[in-house]
Motif scaffolding. Structure first.
Motif, PDB file in Angstrom:
ATOM      1  N   SER A  99       0.795  -1.230   0.000  1.00 14.73           N
ATOM      2  CA  SER A  99       0.000   0.000   0.000  1.00 14.73           C
ATOM      3  C   SER A  99       0.827   1.279   0.000  1.00 14.73           C
ATOM      4  CB  SER A  99      -0.970   0.013   1.188  1.00 14.73           C
ATOM      5  OG  SER A  99      -0.273   0.043   2.416  1.00 14.73           O
ATOM      6  N   LEU A 124      -6.354   2.678   2.670  1.00 15.75           N
ATOM      7  CA  LEU A 124      -5.751   1.908   1.582  1.00 15.75           C
ATOM      8  C   LEU A 124      -5.179   0.591   2.094  1.00 15.75           C
ATOM      9  CD1 LEU A 124      -3.739   4.373  -0.728  1.00 15.75           C
ATOM     10  CD2 LEU A 124      -5.765   3.030  -1.318  1.00 15.75           C
ATOM     11  N   SER A 125      -4.443   0.649   3.191  1.00 11.03           N
ATOM     12  CA  SER A 125      -3.806  -0.551   3.721  1.00 11.03           C
ATOM     13  C   SER A 125      -4.841  -1.590   4.134  1.00 11.03           C
ATOM     14  CB  SER A 125      -2.921  -0.191   4.925  1.00 11.03           C
ATOM     15  OG  SER A 125      -1.870   0.663   4.536  1.00 11.03           O
ATOM     16  N   ILE A 176      -6.888  -2.919   0.956  1.00  8.66           N
ATOM     17  CA  ILE A 176      -6.163  -3.808   0.042  1.00  8.66           C
ATOM     18  C   ILE A 176      -5.992  -5.193   0.649  1.00  8.66           C
ATOM     19  CG2 ILE A 176      -3.926  -4.223  -1.065  1.00  8.66           C
ATOM     20  CD1 ILE A 176      -3.761  -1.164  -1.505  1.00  8.66           C
TER      21      ILE A 176
END
Length: 428
Positions: free
Chosen positions: A115, A174-175, A178
């Motif tokens: 990420s 995001l982390s 994902i």
């Protein structure tokens, strides 16, 4: 009244608050810092907690390497390079007429796999911790098994009955999005007003539900937490209060120790390590700082650096009121190009845990962030997002001797056209 005092009373007791209100770059040094040996027994977390987190990440390494090929070279270990900045110190001296006394390194979490930001440490770790807990309870795995098994339909079916939720300015979302989507979880990310559009778009491409808010980080977190509480199969990842998230960040210190040894960089009280960490709500930099103090004890000095428009941790730690105060209480607007740091109210958990361990906190203007963003690309060919430059500025503000490490936050996943706009900002 703000908490139990008028604004005038706050400023009279803490004159630096007026500088914060005026958006002036400000330095606060912690008079309450203590030797690590005197506070260890009183801390809510221990070295064993960090080692437990490190062991869990090692168990998941085969799975990470299998589903994220970009981690194969590191055998599924999520870590970044430590890069000496050989030209940037001269650029800083030219820009700000201030020298860095000692070598300057960049811990390049902008290059973290999966990420592309520091949030890959904590966010991914907490999702893995939760996934392991569910799988162990379901009898699908034991800690002695090869965790590559997590990439199977049985596991994805199990996880599909659970939802991950968090509030984010962008990078944490995001982390979590994902890795959560990869494992098979339903994921909902509540994004604050300042979150970049490209981050929202990328999450949606991964199948993540993105809820946009016309308000700041604190309100996005509040809504996410409330929604999650209403669903027994929902798990809320709390950047403000999560010890699990915090420990994922803290593991970075173990990795850094090995890198320093590999590069023959000595760390002791005569050659101290000075680490400068960009700070938003405090979870990421707080976890890293806790890890560093645990590993290097009194031979490391940890500093937070915040935008002048979002100095929530400085306000909270200086007054010892932590999350009982917000910058909006004093009229600050919380508007900054350093979107990952755009937070109005700090983590009370982090502030209280680190109140005797952080050496100081400073603030930096957006103008200076963009000047350094341009300079580090021109001198070192390194692409960073604005938030990631905050630590570098701390190295010249604090005027310390020893070895200096500026902790980068993000930049590798920024679209080229967006980064080009950043690069041009200081030219205009």
């Amino acid at each position: 009244m703000i908490a139990d005092k008028s604004k005038k009373e706050w400023i009279r007791e803490y004159p630096k608050i007026q500088d914060l209100i005026d958006y002036k770059e400000t330095i606060w040094l912690n008079d309450n810092i203590k030797s690590m040996d005197t506070v260890t027994d009183d801390l809510a977390l221990t070295e064993d907690d960090i080692l437990d987190a490190e062991a869990r990440l090692k168990r998941f390494a085969p799975y990470i390497a299998h589903v994220f090929p970009e981690t194969t070279d590191q055998a599924g270990i999520i870590d970044s390079t430590l890069t000496e900045l050989t030209h940037m110190p001269k650029a800083l001296e030219s820009l700000f007429n201030q020298k860095v006394d000692g070598p300057l390194y960049l811990k390049q979490d902008n290059l973290l796999p999966i990420s592309g930001s520091v949030k890959a440490r904590g966010g991914i770790y907490e999702v893995l911790w939760f996934a392991e807990k569910i799988a162990l309870n379901a009898g699908l795995i034991s800690t002695e098994d090869n965790y590559i098994k997590f990439d199977s339909d049985d596991f994805k079916t199990l996880f599909s009955h659970h939802e991950l939720v968090c509030g984010s300015t962008g990078n944490l979302g995001l982390s979590i999005g994902i890795i959560g989507a990869k494992l098979g979880f339903k994921v909902t990310i509540h994004m604050s007003l300042d979150a970049r559009q490209w981050k929202k778009d990328l999450l949606r491409e991964k199948g993540v539900n993105v809820v946009e808010h016309e308000d700041d980080y604190s309100k996005a977190v509040l809504q996410g937490r409330q929604d999650s509480l209403n669903d027994p199969n929902s798990y809320f990842i709390d950047d403000e209060n999560s010890k699990t998230l915090f420990l994922g960040y803290a593991v970075a210190a173990i990795r850094l120790k090995a890198q320093l040894q590999d590069q023959n960089i000595k760390v002791d009280k005569n050659q101290p390590l000075n680490v400068y960490l960009p700070c938003g709500v405090g979870g990421g930099p707080g976890g890293i700082a806790f890890g560093l103090k645990t590993v290097f004890r009194d031979s490391v000095n940890c500093y937070f650096v915040e935008p002048t428009h979002s100095p929530c941790m400085l306000l909270g730690m200086m007054t010892d009121y932590h999350d009982r105060l917000s910058i909006q209480d004093f009229g600050l607007d919380n508007l900054t190009a350093a979107d990952g740091l755009a937070v109005g109210r700090p983590s009370g958990f982090v502030g209280d845990l680190l109140k005797n361990l952080i050496s100081g906190i400073s603030t930096v203007s957006d103008t200076h962030l963009f000047e350094m963003l341009t300079a580090i690309y021109d001198t070192e060919s390194i692409k960073l997002e604005p938030s990631a430059l905050a630590g570098i500025y701390g190295a010249i503000q604090m005027d310390k001797s020893g070895t200096h490490i500026a902790w980068s936050t993000g930049g590798d996943m920024v679209p080229d056209d967006v980064w080009q706009d950043y690069y041009e900002m200081s030219k205009n």
